[in-house]
Design an enzyme around this catalytic site. Structure first.
Site: not given
Ligand code: PGA
Length: 251
Positions: A8-10, A97, A99, A170, A176, A215, A237
């Site tokens: 997931n490159w956000k 997600h 976020e 998650e 993150g 993470s 990340g």
């Molecule tokens: P992260 O993000 O690996 O940077 O913790 C995971 C995600 O948001 O899907």
């Protein structure tokens, strides 16, 4: 059932950089990808075309969208429809997600609309669920995951193809932050997700994939992948570099 290894490159990477990373990933994994693993790249919308080209000849790769609006088309300025993602080469999309729940204020019900609309449009859907640190510390993991899954799956038909519905567990406190849930925490949450899927879909739930996210990195990927009920990972990340993500995919 292939394990689903998703990047997931956000909101990272302009299209040239996205193309370069995708090409490096395709090179690194061609011939090295286990037959039971699938790689899913989820770039920003503006890089979908470039990434599609970079991975089109790489066996075992798919493309996904980070978000869409649950309508076929219409006056929704700034939004994108499932058909537009399909048209751009996507076969998967994310919904729920953390976020989007926490920064963009998306409700459980809205997430549920996306899941059912995306599935009926022909996308495989990844429904993300997970508790905040406060919720975990208050012993509310069960309640929160049950609530998010009940609303998230409310409109999903019983005859859904199991390979088209993925749950990503998650924990919000691990996204993150560098904090990873431990094996006990992951196993407990994934068993809960499997139980909820089984209550709703019966036996078929065994063929629905449950990803862990939060993470994940090359150093912890193989331990996480070996746990019960872990059918893949959703990586933020550590998926931004082809070197680290290809290590995770082959862990
Ligand atoms: P992260 O993000 O690996 O940077 O913790 C995971 C995600 O948001 O899907």
């Amino acid at each position: 059932m292939k394990k689903l290894m998703a990047a997931n490159w956000k909101m990272y990477k302009l299209k040239e950089e996205a193309k370069d990373t995708a090409q490096l990933l395709a090179q690194a994994l061609t011939g090295a990808l286990a037959a039971d693993r699938e790689v899913l790249v989820i770039p920003p919308f503006t890089a979908l075309r470039a990434v599609r080209k970079a991975i089109e000849k790489a066996p075992g790769f798919s493309l996904g969208g980070q978000n869409f609006y649950p309508a076929a088309q219409g006056a929704y300025t700034g939004e994108i429809a499932p058909d537009m993602l399909l048209d751009a080469g996507c076969s998967y999309a994310l919904a729920g997600h953390s976020e989007r729940r926490h920064i963009l204020g998306e409700s459980d019900e809205f997430v549920g609309q996306k899941v059912s609309f995306g599935l009926s449009s022909g996308l495989a859907m990844i429904l993300c669920v997970g508790e905040t640190l406060d919720e975990r510390q208050a012993g509310r993991l069960d309640e929160v995951v049950r609530r998010q899954m009940a609303a998230g799956l409310a409109g999903v038909a019983d005859d859904v193809a199991p390979e088209c519905l993925v749950i990503a567990y998650e924990p919000v406190w691990a996204i993150g932050t560098g904090l990873t849930a431990g094996p006990k925490e992951i196993c407990g949450a994934h068993a809960l997700v499997r139980a909820i899927l089984t209550e709703k879909f019966g036996d078929k739930a065994r063929r629905m994939r449950i990803q862990y996210g939060g993470s994940v990195k090359p150093e912890n990927a193989s331990e996480i992948m070996a746990l019960d009920n872990v059918d893949g990972v959703l990586v933020g990340g550590a998926s931004l570099s082809a070197e680290s993500f290809s290590k995770i995919v082959t862990a």
